[in-house]
Write an enzyme that holds these catalytic residues in place. Structure first.
Site, PDB file in Angstrom:
ATOM      1  N   ASP A 189      27.987 -19.618   1.131  1.00  0.00           N
ATOM      2  CA  ASP A 189      27.981 -20.796   1.998  1.00  0.00           C
ATOM      3  C   ASP A 189      26.575 -21.293   2.290  1.00  0.00           C
ATOM      4  O   ASP A 189      26.291 -22.475   2.166  1.00  0.00           O
ATOM      5  CB  ASP A 189      28.751 -20.502   3.306  1.00  0.00           C
ATOM      6  CG  ASP A 189      28.265 -19.240   4.017  1.00  0.00           C
ATOM      7  OD1 ASP A 189      27.363 -18.549   3.502  1.00  0.00           O
ATOM      8  OD2 ASP A 189      28.804 -18.929   5.104  1.00  0.00           O
ATOM      9  N   GLY A 247      32.316 -16.908   5.041  1.00  0.00           N
ATOM     10  CA  GLY A 247      31.923 -18.308   5.243  1.00  0.00           C
ATOM     11  C   GLY A 247      32.130 -19.260   4.087  1.00  0.00           C
ATOM     12  O   GLY A 247      32.215 -20.467   4.279  1.00  0.00           O
ATOM     13  N   LYS A 306      18.736 -23.654   4.016  1.00  0.00           N
ATOM     14  CA  LYS A 306      17.852 -24.038   5.120  1.00  0.00           C
ATOM     15  C   LYS A 306      16.436 -24.201   4.600  1.00  0.00           C
ATOM     16  O   LYS A 306      15.960 -23.366   3.830  1.00  0.00           O
ATOM     17  CB  LYS A 306      17.896 -22.984   6.228  1.00  0.00           C
ATOM     18  CG  LYS A 306      19.199 -22.992   6.989  1.00  0.00           C
ATOM     19  CD  LYS A 306      19.154 -22.087   8.194  1.00  0.00           C
ATOM     20  CE  LYS A 306      20.534 -21.959   8.797  1.00  0.00           C
ATOM     21  NZ  LYS A 306      20.574 -20.990   9.915  1.00  0.00           N
ATOM     22  N   ASP A 323      19.965 -18.575   4.248  1.00  0.00           N
ATOM     23  CA  ASP A 323      19.116 -18.602   5.445  1.00  0.00           C
ATOM     24  C   ASP A 323      17.869 -17.766   5.149  1.00  0.00           C
ATOM     25  O   ASP A 323      16.923 -18.255   4.567  1.00  0.00           O
ATOM     26  CB  ASP A 323      19.922 -18.093   6.639  1.00  0.00           C
ATOM     27  CG  ASP A 323      19.154 -18.209   7.948  1.00  0.00           C
ATOM     28  OD1 ASP A 323      18.061 -18.790   7.954  1.00  0.00           O
ATOM     29  OD2 ASP A 323      19.658 -17.715   8.981  1.00  0.00           O
ATOM     30  N   ARG A 343      35.277 -22.555  12.208  1.00  0.00           N
ATOM     31  CA  ARG A 343      35.432 -22.531  10.748  1.00  0.00           C
ATOM     32  C   ARG A 343      36.326 -23.655  10.246  1.00  0.00           C
ATOM     33  O   ARG A 343      36.200 -24.102   9.117  1.00  0.00           O
ATOM     34  CB  ARG A 343      36.032 -21.196  10.296  1.00  0.00           C
ATOM     35  CG  ARG A 343      35.114 -19.992  10.438  1.00  0.00           C
ATOM     36  CD  ARG A 343      35.668 -18.838   9.615  1.00  0.00           C
ATOM     37  NE  ARG A 343      35.151 -17.538  10.022  1.00  0.00           N
ATOM     38  CZ  ARG A 343      34.043 -16.999   9.557  1.00  0.00           C
ATOM     39  NH1 ARG A 343      33.300 -17.653   8.699  1.00  0.00           N
ATOM     40  NH2 ARG A 343      33.633 -15.809   9.958  1.00  0.00           N
ATOM     41  N   ASP A 368      30.974 -20.091  10.643  1.00  0.00           N
ATOM     42  CA  ASP A 368      31.359 -19.850  12.023  1.00  0.00           C
ATOM     43  C   ASP A 368      30.160 -19.616  12.935  1.00  0.00           C
ATOM     44  O   ASP A 368      29.055 -19.325  12.494  1.00  0.00           O
ATOM     45  CB  ASP A 368      32.249 -18.608  12.114  1.00  0.00           C
ATOM     46  CG  ASP A 368      31.449 -17.317  11.933  1.00  0.00           C
ATOM     47  OD1 ASP A 368      30.719 -17.211  10.928  1.00  0.00           O
ATOM     48  OD2 ASP A 368      31.536 -16.436  12.805  1.00  0.00           O
ATOM     49  N   PHE A 407      20.995 -23.690  13.359  1.00  0.00           N
ATOM     50  CA  PHE A 407      22.248 -22.974  13.142  1.00  0.00           C
ATOM     51  C   PHE A 407      23.370 -23.990  13.011  1.00  0.00           C
ATOM     52  O   PHE A 407      23.503 -24.889  13.823  1.00  0.00           O
ATOM     53  CB  PHE A 407      22.538 -22.003  14.290  1.00  0.00           C
ATOM     54  CG  PHE A 407      23.558 -20.963  13.906  1.00  0.00           C
ATOM     55  CD1 PHE A 407      23.182 -19.830  13.200  1.00  0.00           C
ATOM     56  CD2 PHE A 407      24.904 -21.151  14.218  1.00  0.00           C
ATOM     57  CE1 PHE A 407      24.134 -18.889  12.806  1.00  0.00           C
ATOM     58  CE2 PHE A 407      25.859 -20.209  13.831  1.00  0.00           C
ATOM     59  CZ  PHE A 407      25.470 -19.079  13.131  1.00  0.00           C
TER      60      PHE A 407
HETATM   61  P1  IMP Z   1      20.875 -14.714   5.168  1.00  0.00           P
HETATM   62  O1  IMP Z   1      21.067 -13.326   4.661  1.00  0.00           O
HETATM   63  O2  IMP Z   1      19.921 -14.786   6.309  1.00  0.00           O
HETATM   64  O3  IMP Z   1      20.507 -15.713   4.078  1.00  0.00           O
HETATM   65  O4  IMP Z   1      22.235 -15.174   5.801  1.00  0.00           O
HETATM   66  C1  IMP Z   1      23.318 -15.300   5.021  1.00  0.00           C
HETATM   67  C2  IMP Z   1      24.615 -15.365   5.766  1.00  0.00           C
HETATM   68  O5  IMP Z   1      24.473 -15.524   7.181  1.00  0.00           O
HETATM   69  C3  IMP Z   1      25.338 -16.587   5.293  1.00  0.00           C
HETATM   70  O6  IMP Z   1      26.092 -16.304   4.151  1.00  0.00           O
HETATM   71  C4  IMP Z   1      26.149 -16.973   6.496  1.00  0.00           C
HETATM   72  O7  IMP Z   1      27.385 -16.314   6.473  1.00  0.00           O
HETATM   73  C5  IMP Z   1      25.345 -16.515   7.676  1.00  0.00           C
HETATM   74  N1  IMP Z   1      24.555 -17.641   8.228  1.00  0.00           N
HETATM   75  C6  IMP Z   1      23.244 -17.890   8.071  1.00  0.00           C
HETATM   76  N2  IMP Z   1      22.875 -19.006   8.704  1.00  0.00           N
HETATM   77  C7  IMP Z   1      23.993 -19.497   9.272  1.00  0.00           C
HETATM   78  C8  IMP Z   1      24.284 -20.667  10.076  1.00  0.00           C
HETATM   79  O8  IMP Z   1      23.435 -21.514  10.389  1.00  0.00           O
HETATM   80  N3  IMP Z   1      25.580 -20.809  10.472  1.00  0.00           N
HETATM   81  C9  IMP Z   1      26.565 -19.932  10.159  1.00  0.00           C
HETATM   82  N4  IMP Z   1      26.346 -18.846   9.405  1.00  0.00           N
HETATM   83  C10 IMP Z   1      25.074 -18.624   8.986  1.00  0.00           C
HETATM   84 MG    MG Z   2      28.197 -15.711   4.395  1.00  0.00          MG
END
Ligand code: IMP
Ligand code: MG
Length: 174
Positions: free
Chosen positions: A98, A39, A129, A101, A163, A157, A150
């Site tokens: 990117d 991403g 977020k 979350d 993307r 993506d 999201f």
């Molecule tokens: P985390 O481990 O929950 O912080 O998620 C990290 C990864 O999930 C990011 O690097 C993104 O690739 C993907 N991700 C999390 N939220 C989103 C979103 O809203 N849109 C697209 N990809 C997301």
């Molecule tokens: Mg990612």
């Protein structure tokens, strides 16, 4: 699709972000920029070109790691598909992702790199977020804080799509 963050605002913010990075990290030694696939590719491409304009010496490497299994919710598990090609030992590292979350992905990668004893480890994310996280992530540079929705576009993506959008759009789950 309605932009949450426009192309123009992304460009403007990344220019500022590069200045913040140079001011905090300094130009002295070369920095190993490590980007999390997939991403972050578009963000990385724009960020390193802004850093170039500021004469910031760097190298670029990629890490493939995922905590998602093709849906819009985190699986809570980290799986590597490309391990770090270089050791972070004795290096100045700038980790680029990117979006923050749950923080699970970045936390796992940060722990992994810290065990190798980098001289400096700084982390930069384009999007963050606004939610409470169970993982305590150290993020030094943040592009935008966004609502807990999201998003897709600008490298991010939804099931492999969107993307290529030059802006960031909020998606509604159906
Ligand atoms: P985390 O481990 O929950 O912080 O998620 C990290 C990864 O999930 C990011 O690097 C993104 O690739 C993907 N991700 C999390 N939220 C989103 C979103 O809203 N849109 C697209 N990809 C997301
Ligand atoms: Mg990612």
């Amino acid at each position: 699709m309605k932009p949450l963050i426009t192309e123009k605002n992304i460009r403007r913010r990344i220019r500022r972000l590069a200045i913040e990075i140079v001011n905090e990290m300094g130009r002295g030694e070369e920095t190993a920029v490590i980007a999390l696939l997939d991403g972050s590719f578009m963000f990385l491409a724009d960020l390193i070109r802004e850093l170039y304009q500021l004469d910031f010496p760097l190298t670029v490497n990629f890490i493939g790691v995922s905590s998602y299994q093709g849906n819009t919710r985190s699986s809570g598990r980290l799986s590597w598909y490309r391990r770090p090609p270089l050791s972070a030992a004795e290096r100045r590292v700038l980790l680029v992702d990117d979006i923050l979350d749950t923080g699970l992905t970045l936390n796992g990668v940060q722990q992994h790199l810290l065990r190798q004893n980098p001289t400096v480890l700084k982390t930069c994310v384009l999007l963050k977020k606004s939610k409470t996280r169970s993982f305590d992530n150290r993020v030094d540079f943040t592009g935008f804080t966004i609502p807990d929705v999201f998003v897709a576009g600008y490298g991010l993506d939804m099931n492999g799509r969107y993307r290529e959008l030059p802006y960031i759009a909020a998606m509604t789950e159906s």
